[in-house]
Write a protein that holds these residues in place. Sequence first.
Motif, PDB file in Angstrom:
ATOM      1  N   LEU A 123       0.821  -1.217   0.000  1.00  0.00           N
ATOM      2  CA  LEU A 123       0.000   0.000   0.000  1.00  0.00           C
ATOM      3  C   LEU A 123       0.851   1.262   0.000  1.00  0.00           C
ATOM      4  N   LYS A 124       1.940   1.220   0.753  1.00  0.00           N
ATOM      5  CA  LYS A 124       2.819   2.397   0.795  1.00  0.00           C
ATOM      6  C   LYS A 124       3.526   2.603  -0.542  1.00  0.00           C
ATOM      7  N   LEU A 160       0.128   5.426  -0.562  1.00  0.00           N
ATOM      8  CA  LEU A 160      -0.765   5.706   0.559  1.00  0.00           C
ATOM      9  C   LEU A 160       0.045   6.020   1.810  1.00  0.00           C
ATOM     10  N   ASN A 161      -0.492   6.882   2.656  1.00  0.00           N
ATOM     11  CA  ASN A 161       0.180   7.198   3.915  1.00  0.00           C
ATOM     12  C   ASN A 161      -0.236   6.201   4.994  1.00  0.00           C
ATOM     13  N   GLN A 169      -4.023   5.962   5.978  1.00  0.00           N
ATOM     14  CA  GLN A 169      -4.810   5.244   4.976  1.00  0.00           C
ATOM     15  C   GLN A 169      -4.544   3.740   5.033  1.00  0.00           C
TER      16      GLN A 169
END
Length: 384
Positions: free
Chosen positions: A150-151, A155-156, A159
Amino acid sequence: MKIPTTLTKIMALAKKEARDILQNRIYLLVVLVQVFIIIGAVGLVMVASVASDPTLLDQIGISSALNIGLPQDLEGSSLSQYLEQQKITLNYYPSTEEAKAQLGKKLVAIVDLSSSGEVVAQVDTSNVFYPVVSTKISDAVTKFNTEKTLKSAGLNQTQVNTIQNPVNFQEVKVNQDKQVPLALDSPYFVEMIYGFIVPFILLLPFFLASNIVTDSVVGEKERKTFEVLLMTPLSSYMVIIGKIIPILLFSLIQSVAWIILLDLLRVPIFNPVLMVIVLFFMGLAFIGVGILISMLVDSTKEANSAITLVLVFATFILFIPLFVKSDIFQGIFNFIPTVLMVKLAVSPKIQPEIMIYLLPTLILSFLIFVGTVRSFRHERAIRL
């Protein structure tokens, strides 16, 4: 009120048989052993349930005693944080090689990152908590890999946390006043206890009863007292009933005592009255088989060998269906007494079809007993 002569004769023989049984120290020892079997079986299933269930380990607090080794450069990393969330103790070492020296001793597993960034786990499979540790590491690694993916997509952390924990699950318990006080809230515990331990424990006295019957009859043959008994003014039915009353009664008393003991161990048995009725008829069948064997052999050694073979076969027929899941044979399994005992023990509600499935067991058990009585009468005629 005057007691009929027939009943007096039967009770006299029954008292004599009961006295012989109670004076048998081996029998009393076996009864005591059954108590230890019950307590030990329940205890072992509880331990196995806890050892295989991460949630139960967390509730009891044993998870913190599980030590995992990591290299020091992973301290404070997201991987170590996910492992900490699994409520296991992390131990940091200068290198993975130094941690390996403690694997199988202090450490249950070692977790590290390869040069390509993949998680590598080494787990001590000889440890009893190996399945639980593997599950916990797998859950932590899944979250770690998901976070990386996800990162990398931009995304942070906020999130990422939202995606990994999309729903806050809250369990609302109702009808707690009707909750069954079970020893352990575990599917594995329930399956093992009711699916095998309960029927096995309740049938143990009747396995023993068939052995006592053979010893009672064959023992008298060896002592040359059987012919004397046949010469007494007792019909075949009176002899059989007089011999089986104490054996059947003691077996039923033991089974009822085991039901009470299981309840004290927080393993409640539902429908105990119907359960005792089923055990009564099954007891007649076991005792009938014991009588039949005792008429076919002339020594206790032969009788013990024969009854052992019969009990092994009976164990196979009665308990294998408890472990086999088959749609093809399910219709047959529904008539197996142990399967019916499980259904009676686990629910306060009796399904109508259970009563239909019970009828063949009750009828067959009664027929086995009646058949052995008739055979005994024939055996008496031959001897006289």
